[in-house]
Write a protein that holds these residues in place. Structure first.
Motif, PDB file in Angstrom:
ATOM      1  N   ALA A 207       0.843  -1.185   0.000  1.00 49.19           N
ATOM      2  CA  ALA A 207       0.000   0.000   0.000  1.00 49.19           C
ATOM      3  C   ALA A 207       0.879   1.236   0.000  1.00 49.19           C
ATOM      4  N   THR A 208       0.359   2.343  -0.506  1.00 51.20           N
ATOM      5  CA  THR A 208       1.138   3.571  -0.566  1.00 51.20           C
ATOM      6  C   THR A 208       0.509   4.660   0.294  1.00 51.20           C
ATOM      7  N   THR A 209       1.368   5.535   0.780  1.00 46.59           N
ATOM      8  CA  THR A 209       0.936   6.696   1.536  1.00 46.59           C
ATOM      9  C   THR A 209       1.857   7.860   1.207  1.00 46.59           C
ATOM     10  N   ASP A 210       1.319   9.058   1.322  1.00 43.48           N
ATOM     11  CA  ASP A 210       2.178  10.225   1.109  1.00 43.48           C
ATOM     12  C   ASP A 210       2.692  10.774   2.443  1.00 43.48           C
ATOM     13  N   ARG A 211       2.475  10.027   3.518  1.00 42.73           N
ATOM     14  CA  ARG A 211       3.033  10.425   4.798  1.00 42.73           C
ATOM     15  C   ARG A 211       4.548  10.328   4.738  1.00 42.73           C
ATOM     16  N   ARG A 212       5.207  11.252   5.398  1.00 43.49           N
ATOM     17  CA  ARG A 212       6.685  11.270   5.369  1.00 43.49           C
ATOM     18  C   ARG A 212       7.263  10.081   6.135  1.00 43.49           C
ATOM     19  N   VAL A 213       6.641   9.735   7.250  1.00 41.31           N
ATOM     20  CA  VAL A 213       7.106   8.605   8.052  1.00 41.31           C
ATOM     21  C   VAL A 213       5.974   7.587   8.138  1.00 41.31           C
ATOM     22  N   PRO A 214       5.989   6.605   7.291  1.00 44.26           N
ATOM     23  CA  PRO A 214       4.905   5.620   7.302  1.00 44.26           C
ATOM     24  C   PRO A 214       4.994   4.714   8.519  1.00 44.26           C
ATOM     25  N   THR A 215       3.844   4.301   8.977  1.00 42.62           N
ATOM     26  CA  THR A 215       3.764   3.361  10.087  1.00 42.62           C
ATOM     27  C   THR A 215       2.813   2.238   9.695  1.00 42.62           C
ATOM     28  N   LYS A 216       2.520   1.356  10.622  1.00 42.79           N
ATOM     29  CA  LYS A 216       1.601   0.255  10.352  1.00 42.79           C
ATOM     30  C   LYS A 216       0.140   0.661  10.471  1.00 42.79           C
ATOM     31  N   TRP A 217      -0.135   1.914  10.739  1.00 47.41           N
ATOM     32  CA  TRP A 217      -1.500   2.412  10.890  1.00 47.41           C
ATOM     33  C   TRP A 217      -2.163   2.475   9.526  1.00 47.41           C
ATOM     34  N   GLU A 218      -3.097   1.582   9.275  1.00 48.53           N
ATOM     35  CA  GLU A 218      -3.636   1.407   7.939  1.00 48.53           C
ATOM     36  C   GLU A 218      -4.388   2.591   7.363  1.00 48.53           C
ATOM     37  N   PRO A 219      -5.111   3.374   8.152  1.00 47.06           N
ATOM     38  CA  PRO A 219      -5.881   4.475   7.546  1.00 47.06           C
ATOM     39  C   PRO A 219      -5.034   5.501   6.802  1.00 47.06           C
ATOM     40  N   GLN A 220      -3.731   5.528   7.047  1.00 45.40           N
ATOM     41  CA  GLN A 220      -2.883   6.507   6.349  1.00 45.40           C
ATOM     42  C   GLN A 220      -2.596   6.093   4.915  1.00 45.40           C
ATOM     43  N   TYR A 221      -2.917   4.878   4.558  1.00 42.23           N
ATOM     44  CA  TYR A 221      -2.600   4.371   3.225  1.00 42.23           C
ATOM     45  C   TYR A 221      -3.757   4.601   2.264  1.00 42.23           C
ATOM     46  N   ASP A 222      -3.422   5.106   1.077  1.00 38.08           N
ATOM     47  CA  ASP A 222      -4.445   5.517   0.122  1.00 38.08           C
ATOM     48  C   ASP A 222      -4.752   4.464  -0.923  1.00 38.08           C
ATOM     49  N   SER A 223      -3.723   3.772  -1.376  1.00 36.22           N
ATOM     50  CA  SER A 223      -3.899   2.788  -2.440  1.00 36.22           C
ATOM     51  C   SER A 223      -3.391   1.438  -1.976  1.00 36.22           C
ATOM     52  N   TRP A 224      -4.112   0.408  -2.353  1.00 38.78           N
ATOM     53  CA  TRP A 224      -3.765  -0.956  -1.966  1.00 38.78           C
ATOM     54  C   TRP A 224      -3.730  -1.851  -3.194  1.00 38.78           C
ATOM     55  N   GLY A 225      -2.827  -2.823  -3.156  1.00 37.82           N
ATOM     56  CA  GLY A 225      -2.804  -3.829  -4.203  1.00 37.82           C
ATOM     57  C   GLY A 225      -3.810  -4.924  -3.916  1.00 37.82           C
ATOM     58  N   GLN A 226      -3.864  -5.893  -4.812  1.00 33.44           N
ATOM     59  CA  GLN A 226      -4.850  -6.960  -4.698  1.00 33.44           C
ATOM     60  C   GLN A 226      -4.357  -8.119  -3.840  1.00 33.44           C
ATOM     61  N   GLY A 227      -3.071  -8.130  -3.539  1.00 34.93           N
ATOM     62  CA  GLY A 227      -2.507  -9.154  -2.681  1.00 34.93           C
ATOM     63  C   GLY A 227      -1.871 -10.293  -3.452  1.00 34.93           C
ATOM     64  N   THR A 228      -0.906 -10.929  -2.819  1.00 39.08           N
ATOM     65  CA  THR A 228      -0.260 -12.115  -3.378  1.00 39.08           C
ATOM     66  C   THR A 228      -0.128 -13.149  -2.261  1.00 39.08           C
ATOM     67  N   GLN A 229      -0.436 -14.391  -2.595  1.00 37.43           N
ATOM     68  CA  GLN A 229      -0.489 -15.445  -1.582  1.00 37.43           C
ATOM     69  C   GLN A 229       0.894 -16.035  -1.342  1.00 37.43           C
ATOM     70  N   VAL A 230       1.228 -16.192  -0.080  1.00 39.56           N
ATOM     71  CA  VAL A 230       2.456 -16.878   0.326  1.00 39.56           C
ATOM     72  C   VAL A 230       2.060 -18.047   1.221  1.00 39.56           C
ATOM     73  N   ASP A 231       2.475 -19.235   0.835  1.00 40.45           N
ATOM     74  CA  ASP A 231       2.211 -20.445   1.614  1.00 40.45           C
ATOM     75  C   ASP A 231       3.534 -21.071   2.020  1.00 40.45           C
ATOM     76  N   VAL A 232       3.703 -21.283   3.312  1.00 46.14           N
ATOM     77  CA  VAL A 232       4.915 -21.899   3.835  1.00 46.14           C
ATOM     78  C   VAL A 232       4.515 -23.175   4.566  1.00 46.14           C
ATOM     79  N   SER A 233       4.886 -24.298   3.997  1.00 41.60           N
ATOM     80  CA  SER A 233       4.537 -25.568   4.628  1.00 41.60           C
ATOM     81  C   SER A 233       5.495 -26.645   4.151  1.00 41.60           C
ATOM     82  N   SER A 234       5.603 -27.675   4.962  1.00 40.95           N
ATOM     83  CA  SER A 234       6.471 -28.795   4.602  1.00 40.95           C
ATOM     84  C   SER A 234       5.657 -29.917   3.976  1.00 40.95           C
TER      85      SER A 234
END
Length: 125
Positions: free
Chosen positions: A98-125
């Motif tokens: 996700a992108t934000t125009d904040r100078r110091v980004p944090t994990k606070w989601e409302p600051q993010y303006d655009s989001w991608g659709q996601g990519t799946q990661v599966d870790v298993s044996s």
């Protein structure tokens, strides 16, 4: 249409590595934007993983991935990477950037303006 596109997800075994990419398209160029990586595991809320400022400083890394994951920006400035090493089963999730125009980004989601659709990661044996 301006959008973010994530890629690089897949299925791996514990201990292996993956590199996720986040690119701007359709008129969106990531140069000058701060970018955050987030993930959502099955049955859990989405959480922040790592954030990179517009001047390529890592401003946040979740404790669960410290020492294993690293964010960086490509030379053309339009791709942001999440290098994931020593993957664990608990890293299994859909990963979003996700992108934000904040100078110091944090994990606070409302600051993010655009989001991608996601990519799946599966870790298993």
């Amino acid at each position: 249409q301006a959008q973010l596109v994530e890629s690089g997800g897949g299925s791996v075994q514990p201990g292996e590595s993956l590199t996720l990419s986040c690119a701007g398209s359709g008129g969106l160029h990531l140069d000058g934007y701060a970018v955050g990586w987030f993930r959502q595991a099955p049955g859990k809320e989405r959480e922040g993983v790592s954030c990179l400022s517009s001047i390529d400083s890592v401003t946040y890394t979740a404790n669960s991935v410290k020492g294993r994951f690293n964010m960086s920006r490509g030379n053309d400035k339009n791709i942001v990477y999440l290098q994931m090493n020593r993957l664990k089963s608990e890293d299994t999730a859909v990963y979003y950037c996700a992108t934000t125009d904040r100078r110091v980004p944090t994990k606070w989601e409302p600051q993010y303006d655009s989001w991608g659709q996601g990519t799946q990661v599966d870790v298993s044996s």
